[in-house]
Structure formats: structure tokens, C-alpha cells
Enzyme design. Structure first.
Site, PDB file in Angstrom:
ATOM      1  CG  HIS A 116      -2.250  -0.630   0.928  1.00 61.03           C
ATOM      2  ND1 HIS A 116      -3.108  -0.147  -0.032  1.00 61.03           N
ATOM      3  CD2 HIS A 116      -2.848  -1.729   1.443  1.00 61.03           C
ATOM      4  CE1 HIS A 116      -4.193  -0.910  -0.078  1.00 61.03           C
ATOM      5  NE2 HIS A 116      -4.058  -1.884   0.795  1.00 61.03           N
TER       6      HIS A 116
ATOM      7  CG  ASP B  67      -2.853   1.661   3.756  1.00 66.41           C
ATOM      8  OD1 ASP B  67      -2.717   2.659   3.012  1.00 66.41           O
ATOM      9  OD2 ASP B  67      -1.998   1.348   4.609  1.00 66.41           O
TER      10      ASP B  67
ATOM     11  CE1 TYR C  33      -7.776   4.853 -14.887  1.00 66.91           C
ATOM     12  CE2 TYR C  33      -6.570   5.965 -13.158  1.00 66.91           C
ATOM     13  CZ  TYR C  33      -7.045   4.801 -13.716  1.00 66.91           C
ATOM     14  OH  TYR C  33      -6.806   3.620 -13.100  1.00 66.91           O
TER      15      TYR C  33
ATOM     16  CD  GLU D  21      -0.478   4.071  11.954  1.00 66.79           C
ATOM     17  OE1 GLU D  21      -0.183   3.868  13.143  1.00 66.79           O
ATOM     18  OE2 GLU D  21      -0.776   3.177  11.143  1.00 66.79           O
TER      19      GLU D  21
END
Ligand code: NI
Length: 394
Positions: free
Chosen positions: A101, A106, A299, A373
Site C-alpha cells: 500500500h 489503505d 483516465y 497515523e
């Protein structure tokens, strides 16, 4: 409402950091997000949130507040990982060899799961409906977003607007950044084969040299950017692969080129494709060669609806304070969020995850990418705050 969301985001943050660790340790490549999809489904089931499956691994949840028809908002997270071998020395290091990831998907999935929990818990206190879009395959053509749209993700019920957040390794944790209008580029791939006539390098007059033709072509193609494009219109044309020949005394039969074409204006994008085709064909023919040219359309560019972006930015200012909200720079990278923003007003914004003191500074798509985090609490809270309160006014 905002205070309640703040409190719950803080309360649930440790649990969702664990969830992020689980997702980070079990990354799956684009369109193979089978276990991730099951994990997301299980988490929604735990909360009693109904969902359906689209595009094999996509999970589309629905949370109804009071007056469910009053406002319908879509929140999107991507779930796929990259073919990169993780070099971080962390307890939640990837257990899947060669898969990582490394783009923070994630984190995006975690933030949306956290927001879902809060929105569901407070559903008697906000009005409208929130559609949760956990999508596959952001990293790889044709883009999970395009598959979901084909399968009706923007219908029944039809959201009036859509939001996506993306980790930003250059922005300090605790901050978010926004920009209206054109924010990311379209990305199309060029595959060109130039066919000449090979032979002895000492007898060029008996050959048609594809190496010389390809060299002219590479330089000429830059004229499309420098002479046909409005200088105010960001465009990139890069030939990134040149393959042909094996040794010093042989002119080869053919040369293969690959490249990328990026733009931020959809009209110009397709006009440029025509210019590339014409220039390449005419030039190669004029030098006696033949050409196969494929432009693989990728895209579309990402367009942030101006009014919606302003409203979203104000929500962020309310949530984390004006001093923590910044203007973000446009980039020539691509994101399949562009498919949604072509259909309905969208806002794609950035979540700061950098922490220089902790040494968390690696860029996305690198083997040492990681986040501070503390960003998870911010991401969860922001998505819940948008889901419960944002309104689009023309
Ligand atoms: Ni990404």
C-alpha cells in the site's frame, strides 16, 4: 454535530489505526481486492450498514439519516495496492511479497470505514443519505471508477456530489489542502511502431532507417506542446521508451516508442490526439517508413467543482481551523476520480500525512512511503463531517 463527530473520531481513532495496520499488512493489487472487499463488507455488516457489490470487489454502502431524500452525498475510497516491495520496518509491514500500500489507499479505506461508523451511529441526528463507495482498481486502466459508473454506482439513489480524499506526503499531518477547477491531468498512453527497412549500416542508401525517423519524430512531437497548445494550458508529452537495434553495424527493421500524454482540458486532449496522429503519420511517411500508432485513452482529468470545493474547504476550516487548511498545487498525475467528477460535481482533496520530526517524508509510490497515523482521526472526522452536513448550492 461537529463536536460529536470530533469526539467520536478521537474515540475510535486507535481502533481504526489497527484496521489500517491490518489493511496495510494485507495489500492486494488492482482488481484483485478480494480479501480487502470481504474485510470491508464484514465491517459494514458489524454496523448493520446495508451494501451491495459492484465490479466484483467494489462495496457500495448506504446510510440513511433523517429525511433520506433531502440530500444524497457520495464518499469514495479506493482499496488497491501497488506492485512494490515494502522497505518499511514496521510491525504491520506488508505480508504479501512485492505488493504494498504505497499510495495510501489503505488509509483512504480506513477513513471511510471510520466515517461510516460515525455517520451510522449519529444517523438520527443528520439529514439525507450517504453513499459509501469502496472502489477497486484505481491504479490501473480502465479504472475501477469507470467500471462502477457503468454498473450504476451514481444511480439509485443518485448522489448530488462526491468526495474523495488522498494522502499527501508533502503536507504536514493535521492539515488538509484544496483547489478548485482543474487539479489533476488526464493520462493517455502512446504506443508507436516505426517500420523501415533494415540492412548493413555501411549502406544506408539501401535502407530506410527507423532510428533516424524515430529521432525526428520524438523532437517533432514536442512542437504539439510548444506550438499548438495554449501556453496557459498545462500539457505533458513524454516519450519514455525507445527500443530498436542490437549492434553497431546493422540498421534495424523497426523501432518501438512508448510515451505518455497528459492534459487538463478534455477538448484540447482529443484535439492533441488528432495532431499527434497526423504529425506522426505524415512525418514517418515523408521519410519512407510505415507507422502503427495506438493512443490508449486513460483516465480523464480531475475537475473540482468550484462552488463545491469552496464549501468543502469551509467545512475543513470549521473542522481543523483555518490555519490548517491550505491551497494545493495542481499536478499532472492522474486519478480515476476524474470519471466521477465528469458525471456529477466532485471535490478531491488532500490529507496531510507528513511528519518531518518522525522522519515520515517519503513520497507515494516509493518502498518507504508511510504516514503519521494521527492523520487517520482527521480523515475519519472530515469524511463524517462532509457526509453529515455538506450541501451543494449553485
Ligand atoms: Ni492513490
Amino acid at each position: 454535530m461537529l463536536q460529536k463527530i470530533r469526539t467520536l473520531a478521537a474515540k475510535y481513532a486507535p481502533e481504526f489505526i489497527e484496521i489500517r495496520h491490518h489493511l496495510h499488512a494485507h495489500p492486494e493489487l488492482s482488481y484483485q481486492e478480494f480479501e480487502t472487499s470481504k474485510f470491508v463488507q464484514a465491517k459494514l455488516k458489524e454496523q448493520g450498514i446495508p451494501f451491495e457489490i459492484k465490479a466484483t470487489t467494489g462495496v457500495i454502502g448506504l446510510i440513511e439519516g433523517k429525511n433520506p431524500g433531502k440530500r444524497i452525498v457520495a464518499l469514495r475510497a479506493d482499496m488497491d495496492a501497488l506492485p512494490i516491495k515494502e522497505e518499511n520496518d514496521v510491525i504491520y509491514k506488508s505480508k504479501h511479497e512485492g505488493v504494498m500500500h504505497a499510495c495510501g489507499h489503505d488509509v483512504h479505506t480506513t477513513c471511510l470505514l471510520g466515517a461510516a461508523r460515525i455517520l451510522n451511529e449519529l444517523k438520527n441526528e443528520w439529514e439525507g443519505t450517504v453513499k459509501l463507495i469502496f472502489q477497486p482498481g484505481e491504479e490501473k486502466n480502465p479504472g475501477g471508477a469507470s467500471l462502477l459508473i457503468k454498473e450504476g454506482v451514481l444511480e439509485n439513489p443518485e448522489p448530488s456530489c462526491i468526495f474523495g480524499l488522498h494522502v499527501h506526503p508533502g503536507l504536514p499531518v493535521g492539515k488538509m489542502s484544496f483547489r478548485g477547477g482543474k487539479v489533476m491531468a488526464s493520462a493517455d498512453e502512446l504506443y508507436i511502431t516505426i517500420k523501415g527497412k533494415g540492412g548493413h549500416a555501411a549502406s544506408p542508401h539501401l535502407c530506410t532507417d527507423p532510428i533516424l525517423i524515430a529521432s525526428h519524430l520524438i523532437i517533432s512531437l514536442q512542437q504539439i506542446v510548444s506550438r499548438n497548445n495554449n501556453p496557459h494550458n498545462p500539457t505533458v508529452l513524454s516519450i519514455t521508451s525507445f527500443q530498436g537495434g542490437t549492434t553497431t553495424n546493422v540498421i534495424p527493421n523497426e523501432v518501438k516508442l512508448k510515451g505518455t500524454f497528459r492534459a487538463m482540458d478534455e477538448e484540447w486532449r482529443f484535439k492533441a490526439h488528432d495532431l499527434i496522429r497526423k504529425m506522426a503519420t505524415d512525418l514517418v511517411h515523408s521519410m519512407g517508413g510505415e507507422i502503427d500508432l495506438l493512443i490508449d485513452v486513460g483516465y480523464p482529468s480531475v475537475y473540482n467543482h468550484e462552488t463545491l470545493n469552496e464549501a468543502t474547504r469551509r467545512k475543513a476550516e470549521e473542522f481543523i481551523g483555518e490555519k490548517n487548511v491550505e491551497e494545493t498545487e495542481p499536478r499532472m498525475g492522474a486519478e480515476d476520480f476524474g470519471y466521477y467528477s465528469q458525471e456529477i460535481p466532485g471535490c478531491f482533496f488532500r490529507l496531510g500525512v507528513m511528519n518531518e520530526k518522525k522522519g515520515i517524508i517519503s513520497g507515494v509510490h516509493t518502498p518507504t512511503f508511510n504516514i503519521d497515523e494521527n492523520a487517520i482521526e482527521t480523515g475519519i472526522g472530515m469524511m463524517a463531517w462532509l457526509g453529515s452536513s455538506i450541501e451543494i448550492k449553485e
